[in-house]
Design a protein around this motif. Structure first.
Motif, PDB file in Angstrom:
ATOM      1  N   HIS A 173       0.807  -1.223   0.000  1.00 43.35           N
ATOM      2  CA  HIS A 173       0.000   0.000   0.000  1.00 43.35           C
ATOM      3  C   HIS A 173       0.841   1.275   0.000  1.00 43.35           C
ATOM      4  N   CYS A 188      -7.856   0.948  -4.754  1.00 48.38           N
ATOM      5  CA  CYS A 188      -7.750   0.489  -3.362  1.00 48.38           C
ATOM      6  C   CYS A 188      -8.878   1.144  -2.564  1.00 48.38           C
ATOM      7  N   HIS A 191      -7.034   3.680  -0.086  1.00 48.21           N
ATOM      8  CA  HIS A 191      -6.124   4.748  -0.533  1.00 48.21           C
ATOM      9  C   HIS A 191      -6.299   5.143  -1.995  1.00 48.21           C
ATOM     10  N   CYS A 194      -2.823   3.948  -4.319  1.00 46.53           N
ATOM     11  CA  CYS A 194      -1.591   3.338  -3.783  1.00 46.53           C
ATOM     12  C   CYS A 194      -1.112   2.275  -4.773  1.00 46.53           C
TER      13      CYS A 194
HETATM   14 ZN   LIG Z   1      -4.012   0.825  -0.492  1.00 42.96          ZN
END
Ligand SMILES: [Zn+2]
Length: 306
Positions: A173, A188, A191, A194
């Motif tokens: 990540h 993701c 995030h 990422c």
């Molecule tokens: Zn992530």
């Protein structure tokens, strides 16, 4: 000179469990796997569907009990609570996977097998140990294992020991800088863009469709550039002897040279030992067995220190 405890260890049987999101594997191995430098034949190897914790873990106990194992090693999907000061040690942490948040996988399996000594690692930590002892990392003390498939996971062994802080590593990540012209939003759930959000198998399927798996697809240069950013972070953080790629996306012969070229560009010559070291990047050798083998080594290690 062979000591009594070495003889006992040679005759002992250990249990290995690899927990995955769709399947669990359970196997029995001779405890001599601790010293093995190539894969050993298991004494029995079983595959079980991942349903609820009670049902799945109960079936694991049922298939392993007849082997009378003296120790247990577990390698499992995460996130996993590995904080020894926590009452949740050895339990699955909060996960979107239904029923599994908080599942006390270490306690349930160890108790189910009669209260035997047991240890637990993440699947990628176990795989890193297995590759170091019996696979593409043989002869080295420090190895990183990177799997790129449904998700991106990293296990790192430094000086023969899994590197871990309070939690296991989550290098899949890391934030990444975008390859020129890449407008993909990322996928993701935590995030967005990422590394895992940009080049996991599902992200590549979203971006390029099923044809992205073809070895001559144009997307491989992009995949290599993103993964080289991870390899650069790993190199500058841990300076391993080898970074071994695995998984449906990561384990591809045509990707390896692209990764090595992208890595040289991303390092920019800035590494004492690795700036010109094309051998740093390689492919893992143990395939789908790496996690299970690592779990068996962990079990034998636990037994030998009893
Ligand atoms: Zn992530």
């Amino acid at each position: 000179v062979t000591t009594l405890s070495e003889v006992a260890l040679e005759r002992a049987v250990v249990a290995a469990v690899e927990g995955g999101g769709t399947k669990f594997r359970a196997a029995a191995y001779p405890a001599s796997i601790l010293e093995a430098t190539e894969p050993l034949e298991s004494l029995g190897d079983f595959t079980i569907d991942t349903t609820t914790p009670a049902e799945t873990l109960g079936q694991v106990v049922d298939v392993l009990t007849p082997f009378e194992p003296q120790a247990l090693g577990i390698a499992t999907f995460g996130p996993l609570n590995l904080d020894r000061s926590s009452s949740q040690y050895g339990s699955i942490a909060a996960t979107p996977k239904p029923d599994w948040s908080g599942a006390p996988i270490l306690d349930d399996l160890a108790r189910g097998l009669g209260g035997i000594a047991a240890g637990i690692q993440t699947d990628v930590e176990a795989a890193a140990i297995a590759e170091l002892r019996q696979g593409a990392g043989r002869g080295f003390e420090s190895v990183a294992y990177v799997t790129v498939g449904t998700g991106i996971g990293v296990g790192v062994v430094v000086d023969g020991q899994v590197f871990r802080g309070r939690d296991h590593l989550e290098l899949g990540h890391i934030p990444v800088s975008r390859t020129d012209g890449d407008e993909f939003a990322g996928r993701c759930p935590f995030h967005g863009d990422c590394l895992e959000g940009m080049v996991s198998g599902p992200a590549l399927l979203d971006r390029f469709g099923p044809e992205h798996v073809s070895p001559d697809h144009h997307s491989w240069e992009l995949v290599a550039d993103y993964l080289a950013q991870l390899a650069t972070v790993i190199t500058w953080s841990f300076s391993p002897d080898r970074i071994l790629f695995s998984g449906g996306v990561g384990h591809n012969d045509h990707l390896e040279p692209l990764l090595r070229d992208a890595m040289a560009r991303r390092l920019g010559g800035y590494s004492v030992s690795h700036a010109d070291n094309r051998e740093l990047i390689g492919l893992a050798q143990l395939g789908n067995d790496a996690g299970l083998i690592g779990a068996a080594i962990l079990a034998a290690d636990v037994l030998s220190s009893c």
